[in-house]
Enzyme design. Structure first.
Site, PDB file in Angstrom:
ATOM      1  N   ASN A   1       8.592  -7.507   2.882  1.00 52.58           N
ATOM      2  CA  ASN A   1       8.552  -6.325   2.023  1.00 52.58           C
ATOM      3  C   ASN A   1       9.796  -5.466   2.248  1.00 52.58           C
ATOM      4  OD1 ASN A   1       7.228  -3.179   2.703  1.00 52.58           O
ATOM      5  ND2 ASN A   1       7.251  -3.914   0.605  1.00 52.58           N
ATOM      6  N   GLY A   2      10.258  -4.854   1.174  1.00 58.41           N
ATOM      7  CA  GLY A   2      11.386  -3.925   1.270  1.00 58.41           C
ATOM      8  C   GLY A   2      12.404  -4.145   0.180  1.00 58.41           C
ATOM      9  N   ASP A   3      12.511  -3.151  -0.710  1.00 59.85           N
ATOM     10  CA  ASP A   3      13.540  -3.144  -1.762  1.00 59.85           C
ATOM     11  C   ASP A   3      13.421  -4.271  -2.775  1.00 59.85           C
ATOM     12  OD1 ASP A   3      14.530  -0.890  -0.589  1.00 59.85           O
ATOM     13  OD2 ASP A   3      16.304  -1.828   0.289  1.00 59.85           O
TER      14      ASP A   3
ATOM     15  N   PRO B   1       0.819  -1.215   0.000  1.00 61.72           N
ATOM     16  CA  PRO B   1       0.000   0.000   0.000  1.00 61.72           C
ATOM     17  C   PRO B   1       0.852   1.264   0.000  1.00 61.72           C
ATOM     18  CG  PRO B   1      -0.107  -1.128   2.138  1.00 61.72           C
ATOM     19  CD  PRO B   1       0.614  -2.032   1.197  1.00 61.72           C
ATOM     20  N   MET B   2       0.487   2.226  -0.850  1.00 63.39           N
ATOM     21  CA  MET B   2       1.240   3.480  -0.903  1.00 63.39           C
ATOM     22  C   MET B   2       0.297   4.666  -1.055  1.00 63.39           C
ATOM     23  SD  MET B   2       4.546   2.559  -3.279  1.00 63.39           S
ATOM     24  CE  MET B   2       3.613   1.471  -4.350  1.00 63.39           C
TER      25      MET B   2
ATOM     26  N   ARG C   1       7.640   0.611  -4.032  1.00 67.37           N
ATOM     27  CA  ARG C   1       8.105   1.669  -4.930  1.00 67.37           C
ATOM     28  C   ARG C   1       8.428   1.212  -6.339  1.00 67.37           C
ATOM     29  NH1 ARG C   1      12.491   3.523  -0.877  1.00 67.37           N
ATOM     30  NH2 ARG C   1      12.378   1.261  -0.659  1.00 67.37           N
TER      31      ARG C   1
ATOM     32  N   CYS D   1       3.644   2.997   9.686  1.00 68.64           N
ATOM     33  CA  CYS D   1       3.854   4.343   9.131  1.00 68.64           C
ATOM     34  C   CYS D   1       4.807   5.155  10.017  1.00 68.64           C
ATOM     35  CB  CYS D   1       2.511   5.063   8.997  1.00 68.64           C
ATOM     36  SG  CYS D   1       2.711   6.705   8.271  1.00 68.64           S
TER      37      CYS D   1
ATOM     38  N   LYS E   1       0.355  -4.720   8.834  1.00 66.83           N
ATOM     39  CA  LYS E   1       1.613  -4.419   8.141  1.00 66.83           C
ATOM     40  C   LYS E   1       2.458  -3.549   9.065  1.00 66.83           C
ATOM     41  CE  LYS E   1       3.516  -2.514   3.901  1.00 66.83           C
ATOM     42  NZ  LYS E   1       3.905  -1.161   4.344  1.00 66.83           N
TER      43      LYS E   1
HETATM   44  C1  LIG Z   1       4.891   7.199  -1.229  1.00 68.57           C
HETATM   45  C2  LIG Z   1       4.723   6.060  -0.260  1.00 68.57           C
HETATM   46  C3  LIG Z   1       3.542   5.920   0.427  1.00 68.57           C
HETATM   47  C4  LIG Z   1       3.366   4.857   1.324  1.00 68.57           C
HETATM   48  N1  LIG Z   1       2.163   4.708   1.950  1.00 68.57           N
HETATM   49  C5  LIG Z   1       1.953   3.616   2.732  1.00 68.57           C
HETATM   50  C6  LIG Z   1       0.659   3.341   3.272  1.00 68.57           C
HETATM   51  O1  LIG Z   1      -0.307   4.075   3.064  1.00 68.57           O
HETATM   52  N2  LIG Z   1       0.531   2.227   4.047  1.00 68.57           N
HETATM   53  C7  LIG Z   1       1.583   1.364   4.285  1.00 68.57           C
HETATM   54  O2  LIG Z   1       1.403   0.361   4.979  1.00 68.57           O
HETATM   55  N3  LIG Z   1       2.797   1.598   3.784  1.00 68.57           N
HETATM   56  C8  LIG Z   1       3.008   2.677   2.996  1.00 68.57           C
HETATM   57  N4  LIG Z   1       4.224   2.860   2.413  1.00 68.57           N
HETATM   58  C9  LIG Z   1       5.281   1.850   2.609  1.00 68.57           C
HETATM   59  C10 LIG Z   1       5.255   0.808   1.488  1.00 68.57           C
HETATM   60  O3  LIG Z   1       4.052   0.074   1.497  1.00 68.57           O
HETATM   61  C11 LIG Z   1       6.433  -0.180   1.628  1.00 68.57           C
HETATM   62  O4  LIG Z   1       6.333  -0.811   2.872  1.00 68.57           O
HETATM   63  C12 LIG Z   1       7.792   0.499   1.539  1.00 68.57           C
HETATM   64  O5  LIG Z   1       7.831   1.408   0.465  1.00 68.57           O
HETATM   65  C13 LIG Z   1       8.909  -0.547   1.362  1.00 68.57           C
HETATM   66  O6  LIG Z   1       8.687  -1.334   0.233  1.00 68.57           O
HETATM   67  P1  LIG Z   1       9.458  -1.059  -1.163  1.00 68.57           P
HETATM   68  O7  LIG Z   1      10.922  -1.043  -0.844  1.00 68.57           O
HETATM   69  O8  LIG Z   1       9.042  -2.186  -2.058  1.00 68.57           O
HETATM   70  O9  LIG Z   1       8.998   0.288  -1.639  1.00 68.57           O
HETATM   71  C14 LIG Z   1       4.417   3.927   1.543  1.00 68.57           C
HETATM   72  C15 LIG Z   1       5.622   4.097   0.847  1.00 68.57           C
HETATM   73  C16 LIG Z   1       5.783   5.130  -0.044  1.00 68.57           C
HETATM   74  C17 LIG Z   1       7.094   5.251  -0.788  1.00 68.57           C
END
Ligand SMILES: Cc1cc2nc3c(=O)[nH]c(=O)nc-3n(C[C@H](O)[C@H](O)[C@H](O)COP(=O)(O)O)c2cc1C
Length: 333
Positions: free
Chosen positions: A217-219, A19-20, A242, A109, A153
């Site tokens: 999750n992460g990277d 979720p983002m 991302r 968050c 999460k």
């Molecule tokens: C712009 C943005 C908004 C995000 N909003 C949320 C959110 O609403 N809820 C949530 O659980 N995580 C949120 N995250 C975290 C991501 O879900 C994820 O855990 C984090 O980006 C690491 O994963 P990645 O390396 O694949 O990006 C957000 C991350 C970004 C970059």
């Protein structure tokens, strides 16, 4: 990856969109699911706001379409169990929303505005309260004739020195959480520095005797990093954040790679431009054009990443005010 069950919900392909906020729009989630994502939760929505302001203000962020998405998940954040109870009651009393498959709780968050209220990652410092919230959510989803799972999460720690929070993970599992997803960064890392698969593995290990799926999750940005995450953590599923921005094809690629098939190439510029327009048109279905385009300005650059002249395109796209202008910039009819 093998299919997993979150409560009674079967996720055929446990490669999900993370979720983002600002990114996880309904049209984007539909596209990701079409590309193979197992499911795609909404961005975080305040349980307290739903409780005290009603659903209208938050509705646009938690808009779901069970028909087009398949499995749906709404993510809530908050710090008071009663706020979750009230928010879930409202959700389950609202047309369409009440069909939601999964309720997800944000306990990761890192944004100070959220943490200050005891929500998001702050809950890692208060496992008893976090467990109360899980129990309140479980209770709130009872009695609607189907078992709606409650998932969490979170991250690997609240403080910089944390290397996983095994007791916190156990407290959530003991409270009845139906799935746990862990992002391998601590709160102060926000989205910087490396995500730690080792710290995720500590939390995975802590809940391995509970019969709940564990997502990591992460990277994760390609097949190789997905495979490494699975190997390092023994997770049952992964979430991609991302790297999916402007690139929903990543689900097709990672899924193929994990199944031992050759990963398809990223489509050509024309197909990527058309996908950008498709997402924007989807946003226009529920937002006025000026708002939809303004909000989409931060997303469009991801779709044109790597194009010839993409720096120029980005500059023009972030100044666009309407869909016709976006089409003109992209030179598509
Ligand atoms: C712009 C943005 C908004 C995000 N909003 C949320 C959110 O609403 N809820 C949530 O659980 N995580 C949120 N995250 C975290 C991501 O879900 C994820 O855990 C984090 O980006 C690491 O994963 P990645 O390396 O694949 O990006 C957000 C991350 C970004 C970059």
């Amino acid at each position: 990856m093998k299919s997993v069950k979150i409560g009674e919900i079967k996720i055929n392909n446990p490669v999900a969109l993370s979720p983002m906020a600002g990114i996880s729009s309904l049209p984007f989630r539909i596209i990701c699911n079409e590309m193979g994502a197992g499911y795609s939760p909404t961005e975080l929505v305040s349980a307290r706001s739903i409780r005290y302001n009603g659903i209208d203000k938050s509705l646009r962020y938690m808009r779901i379409s069970p028909e087009e998405e398949g499995i749906t998940a709404i993510q809530l954040f908050g710090s008071e169990p009663d706020d979750f109870t009230a928010a879930i009651a409202t959700i389950l009393d609202t047309p369409v929303l009440k069909e939601v498959s999964i309720i997800d709780i944000n306990m990761g968050c890192p944004v100070p505005k959220v943490v200050k209220t005891g929500s998001g990652s702050a809950l890692m410092e208060d496992p008893a309260r976090a467990a109360d919230i899980v129990r309140a959510c479980k209770k709130a989803v009872e009695g609607v004739g189907r078992n709606i799972p409650v998932t969490v999460k979170t991250r690997t720690g609240f403080n910089a020195e944390d290397r996983g929070k095994p007791d916190f993970a156990k407290a959530l599992a003991d409270a009845g959480c139906d799935m746990l997803c862990v992002h391998g960064r601590t709160r102060p890392q926000m989205y910087h520095g490396d995500s730690s698969n080792e710290a995720i593995a500590v939390m995975r290990e802590a809940v391995k005797d509970y019969k709940i799926p564990f997502f990591a999750n992460g990277d994760i940005c390609d097949v190789k990093s997905a495979l490494k995450m699975i190997e390092d953590t023994g997770c049952d599923g992964i979430m991609i954040g991302r790297a999916a921005r402007g690139n929903p094809w990543i689900f097709e690629q990672v899924t193929a790679g994990l199944e031992g098939r050759g990963a398809p190439e990223l489509p050509d510029a024309g197909a990527r431009k058309r996908m950008l327009i498709r997402e924007l048109e989807g946003r226009l279905k529920y937002l006025p054009e000026d708002v939809a385009v303004r909000e989409f300005r931060s997303v469009m650059p991801y779709y044109v990443k790597g194009f010839t002249g993409s720096a120029q395109l980005k500059v023009r796209l972030v100044g666009a005010t309407g869909i016709d202008e976006v089409k003109e910039i992209l030179e598509i009819g």
